[in-house]
Design a protein around this motif. Structure first.
Motif, PDB file in Angstrom:
ATOM      1  N   UNK A  35       0.831  -1.245   0.065  1.00 59.98           N
ATOM      2  CA  UNK A  35       0.000  -0.018   0.036  1.00 59.98           C
ATOM      3  C   UNK A  35       0.865   1.171   0.078  1.00 59.98           C
ATOM      4  N   UNK A  36       0.473   2.410  -0.686  1.00 63.74           N
ATOM      5  CA  UNK A  36       1.096   3.543  -0.797  1.00 63.74           C
ATOM      6  C   UNK A  36       0.444   4.719  -0.821  1.00 63.74           C
ATOM      7  N   UNK A  37       0.614   5.836  -0.068  1.00 61.63           N
ATOM      8  CA  UNK A  37      -0.219   7.102  -0.473  1.00 61.63           C
ATOM      9  C   UNK A  37       0.178   7.842  -1.304  1.00 61.63           C
ATOM     10  N   UNK A  38       1.103   7.502  -2.128  1.00 66.67           N
ATOM     11  CA  UNK A  38       1.959   8.389  -3.403  1.00 66.67           C
ATOM     12  C   UNK A  38       1.706   7.597  -4.580  1.00 66.67           C
ATOM     13  N   UNK A  39       1.068   8.100  -5.449  1.00 69.28           N
ATOM     14  CA  UNK A  39       0.805   7.651  -6.919  1.00 69.28           C
ATOM     15  C   UNK A  39       2.076   7.311  -7.577  1.00 69.28           C
ATOM     16  N   UNK A  53      -5.279  16.227   0.758  1.00 71.57           N
ATOM     17  CA  UNK A  53      -4.182  16.860   1.453  1.00 71.57           C
ATOM     18  C   UNK A  53      -4.348  18.272   1.503  1.00 71.57           C
ATOM     19  N   UNK A  54      -3.115  18.887   2.041  1.00 75.70           N
ATOM     20  CA  UNK A  54      -3.289  20.546   2.050  1.00 75.70           C
ATOM     21  C   UNK A  54      -3.456  21.224   0.500  1.00 75.70           C
ATOM     22  N   UNK A  58      -5.740  13.252  -2.996  1.00 78.83           N
ATOM     23  CA  UNK A  58      -5.020  12.217  -3.606  1.00 78.83           C
ATOM     24  C   UNK A  58      -5.365  11.413  -4.742  1.00 78.83           C
ATOM     25  N   UNK A  59      -6.889  11.496  -4.673  1.00 78.30           N
ATOM     26  CA  UNK A  59      -7.397  10.688  -5.813  1.00 78.30           C
ATOM     27  C   UNK A  59      -7.320  11.651  -7.062  1.00 78.30           C
ATOM     28  N   UNK A  96      -6.832   7.920   6.326  1.00 78.31           N
ATOM     29  CA  UNK A  96      -6.033   7.799   7.346  1.00 78.31           C
ATOM     30  C   UNK A  96      -6.080   6.993   8.487  1.00 78.31           C
ATOM     31  N   UNK A  97      -7.262   7.031   9.050  1.00 80.19           N
ATOM     32  CA  UNK A  97      -7.880   6.071  10.193  1.00 80.19           C
ATOM     33  C   UNK A  97      -7.952   4.845   9.657  1.00 80.19           C
TER      34      UNK A  97
END
Ligand SMILES: CC(=O)N[C@H]1[C@@H](OP(=O)(O)OP(=O)(O)OC[C@H]2O[C@@H](n3ccc(=O)[nH]c3=O)[C@H](O)[C@@H]2O)O[C@H](CO)[C@@H](O)[C@@H]1O[C@H](C)C(=O)N[C@@H](C)C(=O)N[C@H](CCC(=O)O)C(=O)O
Ligand SMILES: Nc1ncnc2c1ncn2[C@@H]1O[C@H](COP(=O)(O)OP(=O)(O)OP(=O)(O)O)[C@@H](O)[C@H]1O
Length: 516
Positions: A35-39, A53-54, A58-59, A96-97
């Motif tokens: 799993x990653x949160x960076x494409x 994000x700020x 991310x989608x 995130x949760x």
């Protein structure tokens, strides 16, 4: 490992989770590997976690992740709106949760294979985790470390980018440690990490609290919110037991409000389970006695200057003991004391003159560092420092004032100017050094920073101390958007070597000096 095979399909992963995402176009037989949160880090079989994000959701990068082979997207209802049609999606209210549990599950709950120590607090996290690591190694354990300076598995270290990594990276580090046979982990837990669920999926064996003072209020709103975030580490979901330094009011409050068993520790005479006494400063550090009211006692020393490093060392020792270590084994392992080096934290890089590199980058820390060094400086106290550009301009004159009132010589230079005019930042610092009744320092302005360090060391006498404050272990200085290599420790060491060469040469050529 938990003994259970790792999930290799989305169906197996979903079956292991304690929550049930809403599914869109998901085939349970789809292979999943990571799993990653960076494409940009997605490859075949990666689950892409797309969170708000700020700058962007991310989608909006999901198409890129899917093109790189991502098997599905874990996102929230807002993210669904940005997904390409037919992109398989697992939808949860808060990505995130969910992310910590997903990350831990895919790697077989690696934290469960380690004894885990977590340290939080405004100041002292890096130092305390390094001291913990040092003590655990001395006891013969194979250790891992996670924090601001580096992440380390056994003896292999990599510079870190965050104090506490995002959960997919954190779980990756923990899995590497488990696979490399690491027994004990010492880790910094930042308030950002707690608020952003980065440590979900880890229940620490022992957590420690150093102190709390004003910081990061842009993120947490107010001190109360900042405290509540830190206190979250002292709950049964996150930790089994804790040690709380009760030298400040926030620590005393945490000790009464924590939802887990906590032992208290005082270095300033507060009533506590663990009490530090008989502190005696030396040129390099301090000796002290740590005693529990049940009679266990450790008389030892720490090689880092300053009373706050006695607190950090005592916290590390109390955490090890609260973690179940036998006090006799600990005393035997410590030998002559805790002879640890923490990169850029009160790091003594030369002696006679003593040159110390420290990370103190605000007025409060600068004052503490200067006060600590004053106590063990027979000669003059010289400080080299600056203030960061593009950040909290209010602290600049206050730092100037602290230097002018606590040092004998203040050399004002650049820190990280970032995009700001370095001379303008220096002017604001210098403004704080003037018009003060109790000023004692002669003030110089020297730039660039390398020259300032060289000047300060050159002007020192053998009994003097030079404090190079503000940048600690950092190795890059950003000036006008350009990253320049600069390591205060390297510059200070070579300035000290030059000092010794020059003085040896002066002695050799003086008329009184005769070769034997
Ligand atoms: C303020 C803050 O916490 N920012 C975090 C946040 O970034 P962001 O909101 O700016 O993200 P964004 O650029 O809007 O992007 C949104 C999402 O799209 C993803 N993305 C973005 C671009 C792309 O091409 N592909 C892609 O997938 C991003 O990974 C992100 O998940 O989400 C990112 C991961 O998703 C974090 O890495 C990032 O932490 C940044 C790096 C950061 O500096 N955080 C600091 C404040 C921090 O956490 N500090 C504490 C220590 C504090 C202390 O005690 O001093 C720490 O533990 O290090
Ligand atoms: N227990 C302490 N109390 C107050 N100040 C401390 C303490 N320990 C260290 N310091 C000061 O704070 C600076 C940062 O210390 P350290 O890196 O250990 O803390 P940290 O919590 O990890 O902070 P950061 O996340 O900024 O690195 C040190 O350079 C020192 O000047």
């Amino acid at each position: 490992m938990t003994g259970q095979p790792l999930p290799t399909t989305l169906g197996q992963l979903l079956a292991e989770l304690t929550f049930a995402p809403e599914l869109r176009d998901v085939d349970p037989a789809t292979p999943v590997r990571a799993v990653t949160l960076d494409s940009r880090r997605a490859t075949a079989g990666t689950l892409f976690a797309a969170l708000p994000g700020a700058r962007a959701h991310g989608a909006t990068f999901a198409g890129q992740a899917i093109a790189a082979g991502a098997c599905a997207v874990l996102t929230d209802p807002a993210g669904l709106e940005h997904l390409p049609a037919q992109a398989p999606a697992l939808v949860v209210p808060d990505v995130r949760a969910a992310l910590g549990e997903v990350s831990a599950c895919l790697l077989g709950q690696p934290a469960q294979a380690l004894t885990t120590f977590g340290v939080t607090g405004t100041n002292g996290k890096t130092t305390t985790t390094f001291l913990l690591d040092h003590v655990l190694r001395s006891m013969g354990w194979r250790t891992g470390l996670i924090g601001t300076v580096e992440n380390r598995v056994g003896d292999v270290a990599l510079a870190s980018t965050l104090t506490t990594p995002e959960s997919p990276d954190l779980q990756g580090w923990l899995a590497q440690m488990r696979d490399a046979g690491v027994d004990m982990l010492s880790m910094e837990v930042s308030s950002h990490a707690l608020a952003l669920h980065r440590v979900d999926g880890v229940t620490f064996d022992v957590v420690g609290f150093t102190n709390l003072s004003q910081d990061h209020l842009d993120f947490h709103g107010d001190l109360e919110g900042y405290f509540a975030t830190k206190a979250d580490l002292f709950t049964p979901e996150r930790a089994r037991r804790g040690v709380v330094v009760v030298d400040d009011a926030w620590g005393r409050r945490l000790a009464t409000e924590a939802d887990i068993p906590v032992a208290t520790l005082s270095t300033v005479g507060e009533d506590a389970d663990w009490v530090v006494s008989e502190v005696a400063p030396s040129a390099v550090g301090s000796t002290f006695l740590l005693r529990h009211h049940d009679g266990r006692a450790v008389r030892t020393s720490v090689s880092l200057p300053g009373p706050f490093n006695v607190a950090n060392a005592a916290l590390a020792l109390a955490m090890v003991l609260e973690g179940g270590a036998d006090v006799r084994d600990l005393v035997a392992a410590l030998g002559d004391g805790i002879d640890a080096r923490v990169p850029g934290r009160m790091e003594v890089v030369a002696t006679a003159p003593r040159v110390v590199v420290d990370f103190a980058h605000n007025a409060e820390a600068l004052e503490l560092a200067l006060t600590a060094l004053r106590a063990t400086t027979p000669g003059r106290l010289i400080v080299v420092f600056g203030a960061t550009g593009d950040r909290d301009a209010g602290k600049r004159p206050v730092m100037g004032r602290v230097a002018a009132t606590h040092a004998d010589v203040a050399v004002v230079t650049d820190d990280d100017p970032h995009g700001e005019d370095p001379a303008a930042v220096r002017r604001e610092v210098l403004a704080g050094t003037t018009g003060i009744d109790d000023a004692r320092a002669t003030v110089h302005e020297v730039a660039p920073r390398q020259d300032a360090i060289a000047r300060a060391v050159a002007m020192a006498g053998p009994e003097d101390t030079v404090l190079v404050a503000g940048r600690g272990h950092e190795t890059i200085q950003e000036v006008a958007g350009v990253d320049l290599p600069l390591d205060d420790r390297v510059v200070a060491r070579s300035a000290a070597a030059r000092w010794h060469d020059d003085h040896a040469a002066a002695v050799a050529t003086s008329p009184e000096h005769e070769e034997p």
